[in-house]
Motif scaffolding. Structure first.
Motif, PDB file in Angstrom:
ATOM      1  N   LYS A 129       1.004  -1.174  -0.014  1.00  0.00           N
ATOM      2  CA  LYS A 129      -0.213  -0.069   0.055  1.00  0.00           C
ATOM      3  C   LYS A 129       1.145   1.199  -0.013  1.00  0.00           C
ATOM      4  N   LEU A 130       0.424   2.220  -0.822  1.00  0.00           N
ATOM      5  CA  LEU A 130       1.337   3.302  -1.098  1.00  0.00           C
ATOM      6  C   LEU A 130       1.269   4.161   0.414  1.00  0.00           C
ATOM      7  N   ASP A 131       0.310   4.141   0.987  1.00  0.00           N
ATOM      8  CA  ASP A 131       0.447   4.917   2.347  1.00  0.00           C
ATOM      9  C   ASP A 131       1.142   4.174   3.408  1.00  0.00           C
ATOM     10  N   ASP A 132       1.299   3.026   3.417  1.00  0.00           N
ATOM     11  CA  ASP A 132       2.454   2.333   4.280  1.00  0.00           C
ATOM     12  C   ASP A 132       3.860   2.711   3.734  1.00  0.00           C
ATOM     13  N   ALA A 133       3.911   2.603   2.449  1.00  0.00           N
ATOM     14  CA  ALA A 133       5.382   3.158   2.238  1.00  0.00           C
ATOM     15  C   ALA A 133       5.686   4.599   2.586  1.00  0.00           C
ATOM     16  N   GLN A 134       4.715   5.344   2.369  1.00  0.00           N
ATOM     17  CA  GLN A 134       4.930   6.659   2.449  1.00  0.00           C
ATOM     18  C   GLN A 134       5.064   7.264   4.038  1.00  0.00           C
ATOM     19  N   GLN A 135       4.388   6.429   4.836  1.00  0.00           N
ATOM     20  CA  GLN A 135       4.688   6.482   6.371  1.00  0.00           C
ATOM     21  C   GLN A 135       6.084   5.985   6.619  1.00  0.00           C
ATOM     22  N   PHE A 136       6.599   5.182   6.205  1.00  0.00           N
ATOM     23  CA  PHE A 136       7.798   4.597   6.553  1.00  0.00           C
ATOM     24  C   PHE A 136       8.839   5.268   5.870  1.00  0.00           C
ATOM     25  N   ALA A 137       8.671   6.079   4.737  1.00  0.00           N
ATOM     26  CA  ALA A 137       9.544   6.953   4.245  1.00  0.00           C
ATOM     27  C   ALA A 137       9.920   8.329   5.066  1.00  0.00           C
ATOM     28  N   LYS A 138       8.408   8.420   5.453  1.00  0.00           N
ATOM     29  CA  LYS A 138       8.596   9.917   6.374  1.00  0.00           C
ATOM     30  C   LYS A 138       9.263   9.649   7.549  1.00  0.00           C
ATOM     31  N   LYS A 139       9.012   8.527   8.240  1.00  0.00           N
ATOM     32  CA  LYS A 139       9.724   8.129   9.389  1.00  0.00           C
ATOM     33  C   LYS A 139      11.167   7.992   9.346  1.00  0.00           C
ATOM     34  N   HIS A 140      11.754   7.391   8.349  1.00  0.00           N
ATOM     35  CA  HIS A 140      13.067   7.240   8.166  1.00  0.00           C
ATOM     36  C   HIS A 140      13.746   8.196   6.950  1.00  0.00           C
ATOM     37  N   SER A 141      13.120   9.127   6.565  1.00  0.00           N
ATOM     38  CA  SER A 141      13.755  10.021   5.664  1.00  0.00           C
ATOM     39  C   SER A 141      14.177   9.430   4.594  1.00  0.00           C
ATOM     40  N   VAL A 142      13.411   8.658   4.046  1.00  0.00           N
ATOM     41  CA  VAL A 142      13.638   7.961   2.655  1.00  0.00           C
ATOM     42  C   VAL A 142      13.059   8.886   1.480  1.00  0.00           C
ATOM     43  N   PRO A 143      13.996   9.152   0.450  1.00  0.00           N
ATOM     44  CA  PRO A 143      13.322   9.923  -0.571  1.00  0.00           C
ATOM     45  C   PRO A 143      12.113   9.572  -1.431  1.00  0.00           C
ATOM     46  N   ARG A 144      12.165   8.356  -1.618  1.00  0.00           N
ATOM     47  CA  ARG A 144      11.190   7.548  -2.406  1.00  0.00           C
ATOM     48  C   ARG A 144      10.126   6.675  -1.994  1.00  0.00           C
ATOM     49  N   ALA A 145       9.090   6.741  -2.082  1.00  0.00           N
ATOM     50  CA  ALA A 145       8.182   5.540  -1.623  1.00  0.00           C
ATOM     51  C   ALA A 145       7.214   5.098  -2.737  1.00  0.00           C
ATOM     52  N   TYR A 146       7.112   3.859  -2.827  1.00  0.00           N
ATOM     53  CA  TYR A 146       6.510   2.855  -3.971  1.00  0.00           C
ATOM     54  C   TYR A 146       5.357   2.070  -3.388  1.00  0.00           C
ATOM     55  N   GLY A 147       4.166   2.078  -4.224  1.00  0.00           N
ATOM     56  CA  GLY A 147       2.835   1.622  -3.660  1.00  0.00           C
ATOM     57  C   GLY A 147       2.890   0.121  -4.193  1.00  0.00           C
ATOM     58  N   CYS A 148       3.879  -0.280  -4.749  1.00  0.00           N
ATOM     59  CA  CYS A 148       4.060  -1.769  -5.155  1.00  0.00           C
ATOM     60  C   CYS A 148       5.521  -2.087  -5.419  1.00  0.00           C
ATOM     61  N   TYR A 149       5.714  -3.407  -5.296  1.00  0.00           N
ATOM     62  CA  TYR A 149       7.136  -3.734  -5.430  1.00  0.00           C
ATOM     63  C   TYR A 149       7.706  -3.668  -6.799  1.00  0.00           C
ATOM     64  N   GLU A 150       7.062  -3.787  -7.478  1.00  0.00           N
ATOM     65  CA  GLU A 150       7.463  -3.781  -9.056  1.00  0.00           C
ATOM     66  C   GLU A 150       8.063  -2.566  -9.546  1.00  0.00           C
ATOM     67  N   GLU A 151       7.413  -1.363  -9.026  1.00  0.00           N
ATOM     68  CA  GLU A 151       8.011  -0.010  -9.250  1.00  0.00           C
ATOM     69  C   GLU A 151       9.303   0.125  -8.662  1.00  0.00           C
ATOM     70  N   MET A 152       9.654  -0.280  -7.396  1.00  0.00           N
ATOM     71  CA  MET A 152      10.870  -0.131  -6.989  1.00  0.00           C
ATOM     72  C   MET A 152      11.912  -1.097  -7.684  1.00  0.00           C
ATOM     73  N   ALA A 153      11.458  -2.087  -8.306  1.00  0.00           N
ATOM     74  CA  ALA A 153      12.525  -3.020  -9.023  1.00  0.00           C
ATOM     75  C   ALA A 153      12.973  -2.123 -10.304  1.00  0.00           C
ATOM     76  N   ARG A 154      11.911  -1.080 -10.941  1.00  0.00           N
ATOM     77  CA  ARG A 154      12.425  -0.351 -12.116  1.00  0.00           C
ATOM     78  C   ARG A 154      13.355   0.872 -11.683  1.00  0.00           C
ATOM     79  N   ASP A 155      13.580   1.069 -10.371  1.00  0.00           N
ATOM     80  CA  ASP A 155      14.195   2.278 -10.008  1.00  0.00           C
ATOM     81  C   ASP A 155      15.535   2.073 -10.161  1.00  0.00           C
ATOM     82  N   PRO A 156      16.271   2.910 -10.975  1.00  0.00           N
ATOM     83  CA  PRO A 156      17.821   2.772 -11.367  1.00  0.00           C
ATOM     84  C   PRO A 156      18.797   3.191 -10.515  1.00  0.00           C
ATOM     85  N   ASP A 157      18.190   3.899  -9.299  1.00  0.00           N
ATOM     86  CA  ASP A 157      19.088   4.228  -8.321  1.00  0.00           C
ATOM     87  C   ASP A 157      19.190   3.168  -6.937  1.00  0.00           C
ATOM     88  N   VAL A 158      18.517   2.108  -7.207  1.00  0.00           N
ATOM     89  CA  VAL A 158      18.548   1.104  -6.104  1.00  0.00           C
ATOM     90  C   VAL A 158      19.677   0.322  -6.705  1.00  0.00           C
TER      91      VAL A 158
END
Ligand SMILES: NC(=O)c1ccc[n+]([C@@H]2O[C@H](COP(=O)([O-])OP(=O)(O)OC[C@H]3O[C@@H](n4cnc5c(N)ncnc54)[C@H](OP(=O)(O)O)[C@@H]3O)[C@@H](O)[C@H]2O)c1
Length: 334
Positions: free
Chosen positions: A38-67
């Motif tokens: 869920k995007l909301d869960d990712a966004q909350q986690f990102a906020k808590k840990h100062s993570v620049p990008r939050a994705y609402g599905c795993y596939e999107e992060m798999a395409r992130d060239p910066d990971v």
């Protein structure tokens, strides 16, 4: 060069992993993305840990060239699908223990990692604690002579947690806790395959194992015995008995901060976390994270300390223990 982490799932262990990374130099380790169902869960986690990008599905992060490397902290039955997703996207992966539900799944993951030529490691964090480094050094130097017996136990009252209790969530004492005792014995015996495995245990009403006792026999009259339970608070210590002495992990054998060598205790304190943790000594995950970084810098595809063969051995023994105790998962295809 900074190691850029993506975190797969916004669950409890992922939180601790993110906290552990913050005990390491920021220029070495950075979380650049988090993905949750869920995007909301990712966004909350990102906020808590100062993570620049939050994705609402795993596939999107798999395409992130910066990971560069993905830490997988989903529950056990989803280790295989998540691992295959990121590996096939050419991401390096550190996946939580147990690597998968059975040997067949572990083989599939490891073959996929080899085919895609990426780094892959099962997150057996204990192996990278300073106490474990010291144990391996002492054994290599013959400090306690020839090891003849390894005894360990790990047990908590954890059976009310859904992922521990329910078969469809990959529950059971062996996969939740026994893995740590088994990996400890296998580390001490240097990845040797046991000659025999004998297991007995009792099950929860959900048909996963509650308490299990396992005896392993290795060649040249060497043995290991361990107990794991998700319904008993055990002392959680480990002892290595050699012909010339004894090494004892007096408590917290899965995340130890002290070692007693021939009666003399040495402490190995962990850094304080910057926020509350879900699990004991969670900042100790910093050592496995640093191992991943060092392997990536060297261009290695597996860690010599927790290799693919080590993961395969754990899975094979786990399967045999479950067969004897009578725990069958849907993934076993029976
Ligand atoms: N190293 C250690 O000491 C240690 C300690 C605890 C756990 N672990 C391991 O870490 C893993 C996760 O444990 P945890 O306590 O963090 O678990 P958790 O918080 O209950 O769940 C972790 C994540 O798994 C996904 N998930 C949960 N239920 C699901 C379902 N029914 N279907 C699909 N996905 C589901 C969710 O991902 P989303 O956020 O994407 O929804 C959730 O955030 C396990 O494999 C466990 O063995 C290791």
């Amino acid at each position: 060069m900074t190691t850029r982490w993506g975190i797969c799932s916004a669950g409890r262990i992922s939180h601790d992993f993110a906290v552990a990374l913050r005990t390491l130099p920021h220029e070495d380790h950075k979380v650049v993305a988090v993905a949750a169902r869920k995007l909301d869960d990712a966004q909350q986690f990102a906020k808590k840990h100062s993570v620049p990008r939050a994705y609402g599905c795993y596939e999107e992060m798999a395409r992130d060239p910066d990971v560069d490397v993905v830490y997988i902290g989903v529950i056990n039955p989803y280790h295989i699908s998540s691992s295959l997703l990121f590996i096939n996207a050419k991401k390096n992966v550190l996946c939580e223990k147990p690597l998968a539900m059975n040997t067949k799944e572990v083989q599939e993951i490891l073959a996929c990692a080899k085919m895609n030529d990426v780094f892959f490691m099962e997150a057996v964090w204990t192996r990278f604690f300073p106490t474990s480094v010291e144990i391996r050094r002492l054994l290599d130097q013959g400090e306690i002579g020839e090891v003849k017996m390894v005894r360990s136990e790990l047990g908590f009252v954890a059976k009310d947690t859904a992922r521990v209790r329910l078969k469809e969530l990959g529950g059971g004492g062996l996969l939740t806790l026994g893995v740590y005792c088994l990996q400890f014995s296998c580390m001490v015996y240097n990845g040797e395959k046991p000659e025999s495995v004998h297991a007995t245990g009792v099950l929860l009403d959900t048909d996963v194992d509650e308490t299990v006792v396992v005896t392993l026999k290795f060649c040249q009259k060497r043995m290991a015995v361990f107990t794991c339970s998700v319904n008993l608070q055990l002392p959680n210590e480990a002892v290595i008995v050699g012909t010339k002495g004894t090494i004892r992990v007096p408590e917290n054998m899965w995340c130890p901060t002290s070692l007693v060598v021939n009666g003399k205790e040495t402490l190995y304190p962990l850094p304080e976390p910057c926020m509350p943790l879900n699990f004991r000594n969670g900042t100790g995950m910093r050592y496995e994270a640093e191992e991943v970084r060092q392997c990536l810098l060297k261009g290695l595809k597996e860690s010599p300390v927790m290799s693919h063969a080590d993961s395969l051995l754990l899975a094979e023994v786990e399967d045999e223990v479950r067969r004897q105790v009578g725990v069958v998962y849907s993934q076993d295809g029976q």
